[in-house]
Structures are given as C-alpha cells and as structure tokens.
Design an enzyme around this catalytic site. Structure first.
Site, PDB file in Angstrom:
ATOM      1  N   GLU A   1      -3.050 -14.366 -14.816  1.00  0.00           N
ATOM      2  CA  GLU A   1      -4.249 -13.520 -14.865  1.00  0.00           C
ATOM      3  C   GLU A   1      -3.782 -12.141 -15.270  1.00  0.00           C
ATOM      4  O   GLU A   1      -3.101 -11.475 -14.487  1.00  0.00           O
ATOM      5  CB  GLU A   1      -4.910 -13.422 -13.488  1.00  0.00           C
TER       6      GLU A   1
ATOM      7  N   GLU B   1      -5.726  -1.168 -21.827  1.00  0.00           N
ATOM      8  CA  GLU B   1      -6.131  -1.121 -20.419  1.00  0.00           C
ATOM      9  C   GLU B   1      -5.570   0.143 -19.770  1.00  0.00           C
ATOM     10  O   GLU B   1      -4.368   0.371 -19.798  1.00  0.00           O
ATOM     11  CB  GLU B   1      -5.591  -2.359 -19.697  1.00  0.00           C
TER      12      GLU B   1
ATOM     13  N   LYS C   1       4.870 -13.221  -3.302  1.00  0.00           N
ATOM     14  CA  LYS C   1       5.368 -11.848  -3.288  1.00  0.00           C
ATOM     15  C   LYS C   1       4.243 -10.856  -3.594  1.00  0.00           C
ATOM     16  O   LYS C   1       3.687 -10.866  -4.680  1.00  0.00           O
ATOM     17  CB  LYS C   1       6.469 -11.650  -4.335  1.00  0.00           C
TER      18      LYS C   1
ATOM     19  N   CYS D   1      -8.903  -5.565 -12.988  1.00  0.00           N
ATOM     20  CA  CYS D   1      -8.590  -6.140 -14.301  1.00  0.00           C
ATOM     21  C   CYS D   1      -9.874  -6.447 -15.067  1.00  0.00           C
ATOM     22  O   CYS D   1      -9.895  -6.391 -16.286  1.00  0.00           O
ATOM     23  CB  CYS D   1      -7.714  -7.373 -14.159  1.00  0.00           C
TER      24      CYS D   1
HETATM   25  P1  NAI Z   1       3.177  -5.371 -12.989  1.00  0.00           P
HETATM   26  O1  NAI Z   1       2.700  -6.463 -13.849  1.00  0.00           O
HETATM   27  O2  NAI Z   1       4.535  -4.806 -13.236  1.00  0.00           O
HETATM   28  O3  NAI Z   1       3.157  -5.828 -11.450  1.00  0.00           O
HETATM   29  C1  NAI Z   1       2.462  -6.934 -10.926  1.00  0.00           C
HETATM   30  C2  NAI Z   1       3.369  -7.769 -10.038  1.00  0.00           C
HETATM   31  O4  NAI Z   1       4.419  -8.339 -10.817  1.00  0.00           O
HETATM   32  C3  NAI Z   1       4.071  -6.986  -8.937  1.00  0.00           C
HETATM   33  O5  NAI Z   1       4.150  -7.803  -7.778  1.00  0.00           O
HETATM   34  C4  NAI Z   1       5.457  -6.772  -9.516  1.00  0.00           C
HETATM   35  O6  NAI Z   1       6.463  -6.598  -8.536  1.00  0.00           O
HETATM   36  C5  NAI Z   1       5.693  -8.065 -10.262  1.00  0.00           C
HETATM   37  N1  NAI Z   1       6.653  -8.012 -11.361  1.00  0.00           N
HETATM   38  C6  NAI Z   1       7.039  -6.916 -12.094  1.00  0.00           C
HETATM   39  N2  NAI Z   1       7.936  -7.285 -13.035  1.00  0.00           N
HETATM   40  C7  NAI Z   1       8.124  -8.625 -12.899  1.00  0.00           C
HETATM   41  C8  NAI Z   1       8.927  -9.590 -13.600  1.00  0.00           C
HETATM   42  N3  NAI Z   1       9.701  -9.255 -14.631  1.00  0.00           N
HETATM   43  N4  NAI Z   1       8.863 -10.882 -13.206  1.00  0.00           N
HETATM   44  C9  NAI Z   1       8.057 -11.249 -12.191  1.00  0.00           C
HETATM   45  N5  NAI Z   1       7.300 -10.393 -11.490  1.00  0.00           N
HETATM   46  C10 NAI Z   1       7.318  -9.087 -11.834  1.00  0.00           C
HETATM   47  O7  NAI Z   1       2.113  -4.231 -13.043  1.00  0.00           O
HETATM   48  P2  NAI Z   1       2.321  -2.653 -12.707  1.00  0.00           P
HETATM   49  O8  NAI Z   1       3.527  -2.096 -13.386  1.00  0.00           O
HETATM   50  O9  NAI Z   1       2.273  -2.508 -11.262  1.00  0.00           O
HETATM   51  O10 NAI Z   1       1.039  -2.051 -13.419  1.00  0.00           O
HETATM   52  C11 NAI Z   1       1.116  -1.720 -14.815  1.00  0.00           C
HETATM   53  C12 NAI Z   1      -0.187  -1.971 -15.510  1.00  0.00           C
HETATM   54  O11 NAI Z   1      -0.505  -3.341 -15.419  1.00  0.00           O
HETATM   55  C13 NAI Z   1      -1.372  -1.271 -14.898  1.00  0.00           C
HETATM   56  O12 NAI Z   1      -1.469   0.019 -15.374  1.00  0.00           O
HETATM   57  C14 NAI Z   1      -2.487  -2.158 -15.336  1.00  0.00           C
HETATM   58  O13 NAI Z   1      -2.889  -1.818 -16.633  1.00  0.00           O
HETATM   59  C15 NAI Z   1      -1.880  -3.525 -15.361  1.00  0.00           C
HETATM   60  N6  NAI Z   1      -2.203  -4.303 -14.147  1.00  0.00           N
HETATM   61  C16 NAI Z   1      -3.116  -5.308 -14.267  1.00  0.00           C
HETATM   62  C17 NAI Z   1      -3.480  -6.027 -13.148  1.00  0.00           C
HETATM   63  C18 NAI Z   1      -4.477  -7.108 -13.216  1.00  0.00           C
HETATM   64  O14 NAI Z   1      -5.080  -7.441 -12.198  1.00  0.00           O
HETATM   65  N7  NAI Z   1      -4.699  -7.724 -14.349  1.00  0.00           N
HETATM   66  C19 NAI Z   1      -2.932  -5.734 -11.822  1.00  0.00           C
HETATM   67  C20 NAI Z   1      -1.927  -4.702 -11.812  1.00  0.00           C
HETATM   68  C21 NAI Z   1      -1.606  -4.015 -12.959  1.00  0.00           C
END
Ligand code: NAI
Ligand code: MG
Length: 489
Positions: free
Chosen positions: A267, A398, A193, A301
């Site tokens: 990650e 972050e 996804k 990240c």
């Molecule tokens: P997120 O962690 O909510 O989204 C990442 C993925 O997880 C998306 O595909 C989302 O649909 C999915 N997701 C969301 N809730 C879920 C759940 N309960 N169970 C399974 N999958 C789920 O990140 P978001 O809200 O887009 O970004 C928020 C913050 O997260 C950013 O400001 C940043 O600080 C951090 N982030 C870190 C990343 C990294 O590469 N380490 C990548 C994206 C965001």
C-alpha cells in the site's frame, strides 16, 4: 490587540482549552521486543527514542531490532505456526481475535491518548476514528476465521505461514489492525514492525495480545528503523510481506521479493483528486475538501491533496475554503477542540516545507490560514496553492502534509483527465448532484477507492488498495482475506 480581542475582531470563536488527561495512561521508560510472548532485550543492546512531536519531549526508549532479533522473531512465529496455531480449530482462533477486539474497546481511551501523544494527531481523530476502526477490524476478521470456505466457494483456503508486516506512522494502531487481524483470521502468525516515530501503540497492542492469552509467538512485535524492516522482508522463512509506506521503499521491497516465493501486498502513496462539479452542494463539498486534506495533517495516503473544481464555481469554492481554513485550530493534539495536530516528525516537516518553497518557485500562489501556531514542536498551517499547472511537482508528487493544490476544469472529460494525470491511483472524490456524473466519473477515475459526495470514509468490510504506483493488492473486506491465503482445489 490581545488574542481575545483579535479573535472577537475577526469574528472567530474562542474555545476554552479541553485537553484529554494523561493521568489514565502508563508509558514505560523503555520497551524491549515482543518475541515469543515476552518482552525481551534486543541482541545489540541498542535503543532509540520516540518523542511527542507536539512538544519534542521524549516519551520512551524502544529497542532497535537487529537481523538477529528479526531471526528470533521469525523463529518464534514459525514455532507457533507449526505448533498450536495451525492445529487450533478455526472457531477457537476466532475467539482470540474477538478477545483482542474487546480489550481494545475497553482500553480505547488509553490507546487514543497514546496515539495522539506519540504521533501528533488530534485526539478527536484517534478517539473517533483510529481506535474504533482498529477494534472494528479485529471484530470483522474474527468473524471470518471459521467461515473462510464460504468466502471462497469450491476452494480450500490454506494459510501461508509467517507474515512479515511493516507499517507507517500515519495510522499506527489502525495499520497494525489492518495487518494483524486478517493474517490471524486466515491462520497465519506474524512479525510486525511499527514505524520508528510511532512505536508505542503497537507495543501496547503487544500487551493486549499477551492479555488475550494468544499462544506465544503468534504475534511478534519488533521495533526498529528501515534496516529492521529490510531484514524482515529478506528473511528466508517469511512467507508473505505486507507493507504500507512510501512508494520509494515499496519499490525496494518489490525488487527484493522478485523471484522469491513470497506473496506480497504493497500500500503506497497517493495524490487523490476531489472533483467538484458546479451542481454540487458547495458547503458540503468544502467540508469534504477540508476533511480530505487537513484531516490528520494530510498524513493520509488517500488524502484529497488535489482539488479539481468546475470553473463557474471555482471562486466561490476557494473563498469558502479560505474562510473555513481561518476557523481551523492548529495546536495541542490532546485538546478536543484541535482540528490539525502536530506534523509527525522534524523530517516530515522539512519535506512539507520544501514543497511549500517549491510550489512558490513553480509559480503557484500560496495561501495559508493566518491563525497562530505553537512555537515548539512541528507544525504546518493549512495551505492551498492556486494557479498551478498539471506538470507542477506540487500537483504530481505526494506531499503528505496539509497542502492542497487547486485546479479548475470546464467539461467532465477535462476534469477526468486532470484527475487521472498523476503516477498514483489510490483514491478519489466526486461531488455532484447528478447520479449519472457520479457513475461516469467513478468508472473512469483510475483509483482503488472513490467516494461520492463524501470523503475518507472507512469500513472494515470494504477493500482498499491502489492502481499504478499506489501499490499492489487489496486489504480490507473479503479481498483482504485473499492476501493471506493460498487457494487449493
Ligand atoms: P517509509 O516508507 O520510509 O516508512 C514506512 C515504514 O517502512 C516504516 O516502518 C519504516 O521503518 C519502514 N522502512 C523504511 N525503509 C525500509 C526498507 N528498506 N525495507 C523495509 N522497510 C523499510 O516512509 P517515511 O520515510 O517514513 O515517509 C516518507 C514519505 O512516504 C512520506 O513523506 C509520504 O509521502 C510517504 N508515506 C506514505 C504512507 C502511506 O500510507 N502510503 C505512509 C508513510 C509515508
Ligand atoms: Mg513519537
């Protein structure tokens, strides 16, 4: 003063626009879910829109997968696993993965353009980094498919079954490649996804998978928001979960998987420090800092979101950084001159702006470049904070935007203890002319990846992953194989 004269007055350069064309790409008005080798309509009939964050224009409507759709995708993956995929010779399996890699290379320009349209990153990055690295991952893991026993001498590597994979919006195609390539090489099937703001290159990848002739159901790509992700994580017939995203969601997933037999890799976030010693090549270090935090709008990240600079060169480094920031072009992601593209979404821009306010409330001094930014779409000027203290939230948390917190140090130990003083441990950078300092620092910085006299360099052969709250497990290289196998014997 008109813009031209202002630039001449500032001593800056004026570049003629050099936009990548969009004539060579096609984006359908609507996409279904790629399940069992075909695009199918979602059970609920619900769709959501993905926009271009640089213009706020709608690019396409994509399906919202319900738990019933997730179940269909997992069933298709299981059927393919029990059927052709696990019976196929490993060398044959490898050929399919090579085929994906080659088609990605052939269609690289199209993928780069769509990546920049859907996510806002500069075309220079999607063209030179995201897409070539994604193809490189498929090439690299294709080579392992029939050599797994050499990676684990004396053991018998066995595939896990169905992998559920959830990826974020910062490197959409590259993260899909990081997840899918090792899973397939190890003989698993997948349900992946993409993030809800950047689904398009994953859906295009579904076309590639179909064109490469993979048996139906080996790769399933479904779209939706967090609930769809949760339904994948919680599905009983998923054997392995691979997640990249926020630490908050990583925690939810870890709790959900506790006590199950599912294997997982997470990650998560980072708050990497670039540590600059006085004996470093300062101009190169400044370029490294710029690359580390302004690259991809800081949506990385492993971004170098903290600068820890030795006191005697701090003024020089900060002044050079400010001068360099003035030359960075924030604007149209499709323009080949652009350095900093659009922030990925309105909500991410809000998050970043709330940290800009917070940093000032915490007493830090904020400096931004003075260049114009576009008026529609989501944008943030490159920003630095000086006068911060270790406990400030802008130093600890972050931000995921082009925002750098700057601290100083006198001794190596002080630099080291500042570098290690956050809940994260994904990456780090050390800049010095002395090899001994590099060894001391890289051994003691508690982070998965540490670069010396460079930053943000990636290669499929190199493992990647975090300490502390930055995650669990490693992806990439031989280590990345272990995450998709059970070792018997
Ligand atoms: P997120 O962690 O909510 O989204 C990442 C993925 O997880 C998306 O595909 C989302 O649909 C999915 N997701 C969301 N809730 C879920 C759940 N309960 N169970 C399974 N999958 C789920 O990140 P978001 O809200 O887009 O970004 C928020 C913050 O997260 C950013 O400001 C940043 O600080 C951090 N982030 C870190 C990343 C990294 O590469 N380490 C990548 C994206 C965001
Ligand atoms: Mg989008």
């Amino acid at each position: 003063m008109d813009n031209q004269n202002k630039l001449a007055f500032d001593g800056g350069w004026q570049y003629a626009p050099a936009p990548e064309s969009t004539d060579h790409i096609t984006i359908d008005g609507q996409y279904g879910l790629f399940i069992g080798g075909d695009f199918v309509a979602p059970e609920s009939g619900k769709y959501f829109e993905s926009i271009n964050p640089a213009t706020e224009e709608v690019l396409s409507s994509v399906a919202s997968a319900s738990s019933a759709d997730v179940d269909s995708a997992v069933k298709a993956a299981r059927k393919a696993y029990n059927g052709p995929w696990s019976k196929m010779k490993a060398a044959e399996r490898g050929k399919y993965i090579y085929r994906i890699a080659r088609i990605l290379q052939e269609r690289a320009r199209e993928f780069a353009t769509i990546e920049s349209l859907d996510g806002g990153k500069p075309i220079r990055e999607s063209r030179d980094i995201d897409i070539p690295l994604a193809a490189a991952h498929f090439f690299y893991y294709a080579g392992w498919a029939d050599k797994l026993e050499y990676a684990f001498p004396g053991k018998r590597p066995v595939s896990l079954g169905v992998a559920g994979q959830i990826i974020p919006w910062n490197f959409p195609l590259l993260m899909a490649a990081w997840k899918i390539a090792p899973a397939l090489a190890c003989g698993n099937t997948v349900v992946l996804k993409p993030a809800e703001t950047t689904p398009l290159t994953a859906l295009k990848l579904a076309e590639v998978v179909r064109d490469a002739g993979l048996p139906d159901g080996v790769v399933n790509i479904i779209t939706g928001a967090g609930e769809t992700g949760a339904a994948i994580v919680n599905h009983d017939d998923v054997d392995k979960v691979a997640f990249t995203g926020s630490t908050g969601v990583g925690r939810i997933i870890q709790r959900a998987l506790a006590g199950t037999n599912k294997k997982y890799t997470l990650e998560l976030g980072g708050k990497a420090a670039n540590v600059i010693f006085a004996d470093a090549a300062i101009d190169q270090a400044v370029e490294g800092i710029v690359n580390g935090i302004f690259f991809n709008q800081g949506h990385v990240c492993c971004a170098g979101s903290r600068l820890i600079v030795q006191e005697s060169v701090a003024d020089e480094v900060v002044q050079k950084l400010k001068d360099r920031m003035e030359t960075l072009i924030v604007g149209d992601p499709l323009d080949k001159n652009t350095d900093i593209g659009a922030i990925n979404s309105a909500s991410q821009l809000e998050t970043i702006e709330s940290y800009l306010r917070l940093g000032q409330e915490e007493g830090a001094e904020m400096h931004q470049s003075s260049r114009d930014i576009p008026t529609t779409g989501y944008w943030c000027r490159p920003t630095i904070f000086t006068g911060v203290s270790q406990s400030n939230r802008i130093v600890q948390e972050e931000i995921f935007g082009p925002v750098l917190a700057i601290q100083t140090f006198r001794t190596l130990d002080e630099g080291l203890s500042k570098a290690n003083n956050t809940p994260y441990g994904l990456s780090g950078g050390v800049w010095t002319d002395k090899g001994s300092k590099i060894f001391k620092m890289t051994q003691k910085i508690r982070a998965g990846v540490i670069w010396a006299n460079t930053f943000n360099k990636f290669d499929p052969t190199s493992p990647f992953g975090g300490y502390k709250e930055s995650g669990v497990g490693r992806e990439g290289g031989m280590h990345g194989l272990g995450a998709y196998l059970r070792l018997e014997g």
